[in-house]
Design a protein around this motif. Structure first.
Motif, PDB file in Angstrom:
ATOM      1  N   ARG A 253       4.083  17.454  -7.140  1.00 35.43           N
ATOM      2  CA  ARG A 253       3.565  16.529  -6.097  1.00 35.43           C
ATOM      3  C   ARG A 253       4.585  16.483  -4.911  1.00 35.43           C
ATOM      4  O   ARG A 253       4.109  16.630  -3.603  1.00 35.43           O
ATOM      5  N   ALA A 254       5.876  16.579  -5.151  1.00 32.59           N
ATOM      6  CA  ALA A 254       6.829  16.675  -4.098  1.00 32.59           C
ATOM      7  C   ALA A 254       6.757  17.526  -3.382  1.00 32.59           C
ATOM      8  O   ALA A 254       6.869  17.737  -1.880  1.00 32.59           O
ATOM      9  N   ARG A 255       6.550  19.037  -4.070  1.00 35.32           N
ATOM     10  CA  ARG A 255       6.348  20.085  -3.331  1.00 35.32           C
ATOM     11  C   ARG A 255       5.282  20.366  -2.284  1.00 35.32           C
ATOM     12  O   ARG A 255       5.099  20.941  -1.232  1.00 35.32           O
ATOM     13  N   GLN A 256       4.245  19.418  -2.462  1.00 30.43           N
ATOM     14  CA  GLN A 256       3.199  19.524  -1.520  1.00 30.43           C
ATOM     15  C   GLN A 256       3.387  19.002  -0.058  1.00 30.43           C
ATOM     16  O   GLN A 256       2.916  19.031   0.838  1.00 30.43           O
ATOM     17  N   HIS A 257       4.426  17.912  -0.226  1.00 32.62           N
ATOM     18  CA  HIS A 257       4.947  17.423   1.087  1.00 32.62           C
ATOM     19  C   HIS A 257       6.140  18.093   1.557  1.00 32.62           C
ATOM     20  O   HIS A 257       6.430  18.028   2.938  1.00 32.62           O
ATOM     21  N   GLY A 258       6.743  18.869   0.998  1.00 30.81           N
ATOM     22  CA  GLY A 258       7.963  19.616   1.464  1.00 30.81           C
ATOM     23  C   GLY A 258       9.315  18.719   1.595  1.00 30.81           C
ATOM     24  O   GLY A 258       9.326  17.499   1.435  1.00 30.81           O
ATOM     25  N   LEU A 259      10.347  19.324   1.491  1.00 30.47           N
ATOM     26  CA  LEU A 259      11.874  18.666   1.932  1.00 30.47           C
ATOM     27  C   LEU A 259      11.814  17.971   2.885  1.00 30.47           C
ATOM     28  O   LEU A 259      11.385  18.551   4.006  1.00 30.47           O
ATOM     29  N   ARG A 260      12.421  16.748   2.928  1.00 33.09           N
ATOM     30  CA  ARG A 260      12.743  15.973   4.099  1.00 33.09           C
ATOM     31  C   ARG A 260      13.910  15.517   4.151  1.00 33.09           C
ATOM     32  O   ARG A 260      14.510  14.937   2.981  1.00 33.09           O
ATOM     33  N   GLN A 261      14.963  15.389   5.217  1.00 31.69           N
ATOM     34  CA  GLN A 261      16.112  14.974   5.289  1.00 31.69           C
ATOM     35  C   GLN A 261      16.296  13.735   5.991  1.00 31.69           C
ATOM     36  O   GLN A 261      15.654  13.729   7.069  1.00 31.69           O
ATOM     37  N   ARG A 262      16.560  12.529   5.316  1.00 27.34           N
ATOM     38  CA  ARG A 262      16.804  11.495   6.039  1.00 27.34           C
ATOM     39  C   ARG A 262      18.040  10.846   5.639  1.00 27.34           C
ATOM     40  O   ARG A 262      18.186  10.653   4.351  1.00 27.34           O
ATOM     41  N   PRO A 263      19.080  10.542   6.595  1.00 33.47           N
ATOM     42  CA  PRO A 263      20.222   9.977   6.389  1.00 33.47           C
ATOM     43  C   PRO A 263      20.079   8.601   5.447  1.00 33.47           C
ATOM     44  O   PRO A 263      19.194   7.842   6.088  1.00 33.47           O
ATOM     45  N   ASP A 264      20.883   8.112   4.699  1.00 36.25           N
ATOM     46  CA  ASP A 264      20.937   6.903   4.007  1.00 36.25           C
ATOM     47  C   ASP A 264      21.071   5.760   5.375  1.00 36.25           C
ATOM     48  O   ASP A 264      22.210   6.139   6.282  1.00 36.25           O
ATOM     49  N   SER A 265      20.704   4.726   5.105  1.00 37.48           N
ATOM     50  CA  SER A 265      20.975   3.720   6.168  1.00 37.48           C
ATOM     51  C   SER A 265      22.366   3.064   5.757  1.00 37.48           C
ATOM     52  O   SER A 265      22.910   3.437   4.725  1.00 37.48           O
ATOM     53  N   LEU A 266      23.147   2.746   6.601  1.00 41.17           N
ATOM     54  CA  LEU A 266      24.248   1.934   6.785  1.00 41.17           C
ATOM     55  C   LEU A 266      24.160   0.624   5.716  1.00 41.17           C
ATOM     56  O   LEU A 266      25.117   0.361   4.833  1.00 41.17           O
ATOM     57  N   ARG A 267      23.002   0.101   5.766  1.00 39.73           N
ATOM     58  CA  ARG A 267      22.635  -1.060   4.993  1.00 39.73           C
ATOM     59  C   ARG A 267      22.753  -0.631   3.380  1.00 39.73           C
ATOM     60  O   ARG A 267      23.279  -1.749   2.342  1.00 39.73           O
ATOM     61  N   PHE A 268      22.420   0.385   3.165  1.00 38.28           N
ATOM     62  CA  PHE A 268      22.296   0.994   1.721  1.00 38.28           C
ATOM     63  C   PHE A 268      23.533   1.053   1.098  1.00 38.28           C
ATOM     64  O   PHE A 268      23.961   0.419   0.333  1.00 38.28           O
ATOM     65  N   HIS A 269      24.601   1.687   1.889  1.00 35.21           N
ATOM     66  CA  HIS A 269      25.853   1.994   1.535  1.00 35.21           C
ATOM     67  C   HIS A 269      26.562   0.448   1.699  1.00 35.21           C
ATOM     68  O   HIS A 269      27.477   0.051   0.718  1.00 35.21           O
ATOM     69  N   LEU A 270      26.233  -0.364   2.583  1.00 38.20           N
ATOM     70  CA  LEU A 270      26.930  -1.708   2.433  1.00 38.20           C
ATOM     71  C   LEU A 270      26.521  -2.620   1.282  1.00 38.20           C
ATOM     72  O   LEU A 270      27.392  -3.273   0.678  1.00 38.20           O
ATOM     73  N   ALA A 271      25.320  -2.537   0.928  1.00 33.29           N
ATOM     74  CA  ALA A 271      24.780  -3.178  -0.274  1.00 33.29           C
ATOM     75  C   ALA A 271      25.239  -2.580  -1.456  1.00 33.29           C
ATOM     76  O   ALA A 271      25.931  -3.495  -2.263  1.00 33.29           O
ATOM     77  N   ARG A 272      25.770  -1.403  -1.550  1.00 36.13           N
ATOM     78  CA  ARG A 272      26.277  -0.886  -2.875  1.00 36.13           C
ATOM     79  C   ARG A 272      27.598  -1.461  -3.046  1.00 36.13           C
ATOM     80  O   ARG A 272      28.276  -1.620  -4.021  1.00 36.13           O
ATOM     81  N   ALA A 273      28.382  -1.392  -1.788  1.00 38.77           N
ATOM     82  CA  ALA A 273      29.779  -1.687  -1.850  1.00 38.77           C
ATOM     83  C   ALA A 273      29.846  -3.322  -2.173  1.00 38.77           C
ATOM     84  O   ALA A 273      30.841  -3.758  -2.993  1.00 38.77           O
ATOM     85  N   ASN A 274      28.744  -4.056  -1.676  1.00 41.77           N
ATOM     86  CA  ASN A 274      28.769  -5.507  -1.930  1.00 41.77           C
ATOM     87  C   ASN A 274      28.627  -5.738  -3.487  1.00 41.77           C
ATOM     88  O   ASN A 274      29.232  -6.502  -4.177  1.00 41.77           O
ATOM     89  N   LEU A 275      27.710  -5.140  -3.929  1.00 44.92           N
ATOM     90  CA  LEU A 275      27.331  -5.354  -5.570  1.00 44.92           C
ATOM     91  C   LEU A 275      28.545  -4.563  -6.238  1.00 44.92           C
ATOM     92  O   LEU A 275      28.947  -5.202  -7.452  1.00 44.92           O
ATOM     93  N   ARG A 276      29.270  -3.698  -5.827  1.00 47.70           N
ATOM     94  CA  ARG A 276      30.294  -3.077  -6.481  1.00 47.70           C
ATOM     95  C   ARG A 276      31.690  -3.940  -6.675  1.00 47.70           C
ATOM     96  O   ARG A 276      32.125  -4.382  -7.798  1.00 47.70           O
ATOM     97  N   GLN A 277      31.995  -4.896  -5.634  1.00 50.76           N
ATOM     98  CA  GLN A 277      33.066  -5.885  -5.628  1.00 50.76           C
ATOM     99  C   GLN A 277      32.518  -7.059  -6.277  1.00 50.76           C
ATOM    100  O   GLN A 277      33.220  -7.652  -7.117  1.00 50.76           O
TER     101      GLN A 277
END
Length: 480
Positions: A253-277
């Protein structure tokens, strides 16, 4: 323990059939529910279901983390082509898991965010759960339970969705009462439901700009990690329908759409750091972790890692060190919500809430409907012994964003501290209503109307709201 968490993670994409031999099984959620249950009935069920969820699990009240989850969820909703009622919430437990309940209630465990290496992987699971909701899988599978009373039904669904995470001591009498019915009327979920949720979820991912391969890739990584770290695969992984073939179908199913590159948002990394601490009960251990990883360069995003370090230092009471870590982040990202809120928290803890008020006033003016900023601003006004101003600020906010329970709780506190007893009862009622507690909310409004010194116009507003909630209660009882 890690292997078990990763194994549980696979459940949120596999959702095997509910059965007493599989306490961690999560149900499928399914299609055309209006013929089974009215919108009002589903709303009632969702409210009752959430009462059990709140008793069983630690739902986060952190506005920054919850706002991130809600923002990500609503972005996916906008791309799904299936608008409707959805309520995304964060559960602060390390389990790698997620679930969807009645009335669009979607819970995301902290462990899932930490296990996701990219934002696309997290979005893949959320999109899968959205598809279960939008296709009414739960409501279709629920048809066999239509003759059960609402509280018993909600408890059965909570037990089904949450599995062993439901405390056996919670509602023990209710559990005993439905045990026989549950054994005879188990909810059946199909492989077709799962395939449909995968397919629609991948389509949603692609439309939202995420990499559609994130879904099969995440599933494959979790399955591989489980095999590597636990030679004895749990029964629920051996018996659920479709593993490798399901991953292959998702890959096609994914192959029908093809590969897409989207950088992670800063908020995603900030949420992970917050949850880690936050995952460290001892704040000094969190401080040591972030200090060590920064020194060794072991991180994926330096900005997020320094944010996590500043959070840990704040929690450990090392405020000046926390401020030194935060200052360059604020210089680089002066409008970043996470950094503004943390800066205000440091000022309040340091005994300088007026500085927090000054720093937040302009950002709140630019974003009057922004939950985390408005809550931090009101908390700073409260800390500065200005509860009446805090209440006024929150009243302006709820005119734009009603229905947020922690905000009403803060409003009740501000009203009480500013000597406005009737408003204290009023906002306590709104807090309870937003927390799915209808009858206690009605009691609060009744108490407010018994006050001798209540203003005529406020009394009229309270009476109108009381009549509205009483009508809801009567209608709900009529549906039970």
């Amino acid at each position: 323990m890690r292997a078990r968490s990763l194994a549980i993670a696979l459940l949120l994409v596999v959702l095997p059939s509910l059965g007493p031999a599989d306490p961690f099984a999560l149900p499928d959620f399914g299609s055309s529910a209006d013929t089974i249950m009215s919108r009002a009935e589903e709303r009632d069920l969702g409210q009752e279901f959430m009462k059990w969820v709140r008793k069983a699990l630690p739902i986060s009240d952190d506005p920054v983390l919850t706002d991130y989850i809600q923002t990500l969820g609503q972005q996916l909703v906008a791309s799904s082509g299936n608008p409707g009622h959805y309520d995304f919430f964060l559960i602060e437990e390390p389990t790698v898991n997620a679930f969807a309940g009645p009335d669009g209630r979607i819970g995301i465990f902290a462990g899932l965010i930490l296990a996701s290496q990219t934002e696309g992987e997290l979005a893949a699971v959320v999109a899968h759960e959205l598809a279960h909701v939008s296709q009414d899988h739960l409501m279709r599978s629920f048809e066999a339970q239509r003759q059960m009373a609402l509280p018993a039904t909600a408890l059965l669904l909570a037990a089904a969705v949450l599995g062993a995470t439901v405390d056996a001591n919670i509602g023990a009498a209710g559990l005993m009462g439905i045990q026989g019915a549950a054994a005879q009327q188990q909810i059946n979920f199909t492989r077709a439901n799962e395939e449909e949720a995968d397919r629609i979820g991948i389509d949603t991912l692609a439309r939202a700009g995420h990499n559609p391969y994130a879904m099969p890739g995440f599933f494959q990584r979790l399955a591989k990690s489980t095999r590597v770290s636990d030679s004895k695969t749990p029964e629920f992984l051996r018996t659920h329908p479709v593993t490798t073939s399901r991953i292959a179908d998702a890959m096609n199913r994914a192959r029908q759409h093809g590969l897409r590159q989207r950088p992670d948002s800063l908020r995603f990394h900030l949420a992970r750091a917050n949850l880690r601490q936050r995952s460290e009960s001892n704040p000094q251990r969190a401080v040591d972790h972030f200090a060590k990883t920064l020194e060794q360069g072991r991180y994926r995003d330096e900005t997020a890692q320094r944010y996590g370090y500043a959070l840990a230092l704040t929690r450990a009471g090392q405020l000046e060190a926390a401020r030194r870590q935060l200052s360059p982040l604020l210089e680089q990202h002066p409008s970043q919500t996470e950094f503004l809120v943390l800066g205000a928290d440091i000022d309040r803890r340091a005994g300088n809430p007026e500085q927090a008020v000054r720093d937040l006033k302009a950002p709140v003016g630019l974003a009057p409907g922004h939950w985390p900023l408005n809550q931090a601003y009101a908390e700073s006004l409260m800390a500065a012994s200005r509860p009446a101003e805090a209440l006024s600020a929150l009243q302006r906010f709820v005119a734009l964003r009603p229905g947020i329970a922690p905000i009403y709780e803060l409003m009740a506190d501000a009203a009480g501290k500013s000597g406005q007893r009737a408003l204290n009862y009023r906002y306590r009622a709104e807090y309870l209503y937003a927390s799915d507690e209808l009858e206690p909310a009605i009691r609060q409004l009744e108490l407010a109307l018994r006050l001798d010194d209540i203003d005529f116009h406020l009394a009229a507003q309270l009476q109108a709201r009381l009549s509205e909630l009483q009508a809801m209660e009567r209608a709900r009882k009529g549906r039970e």
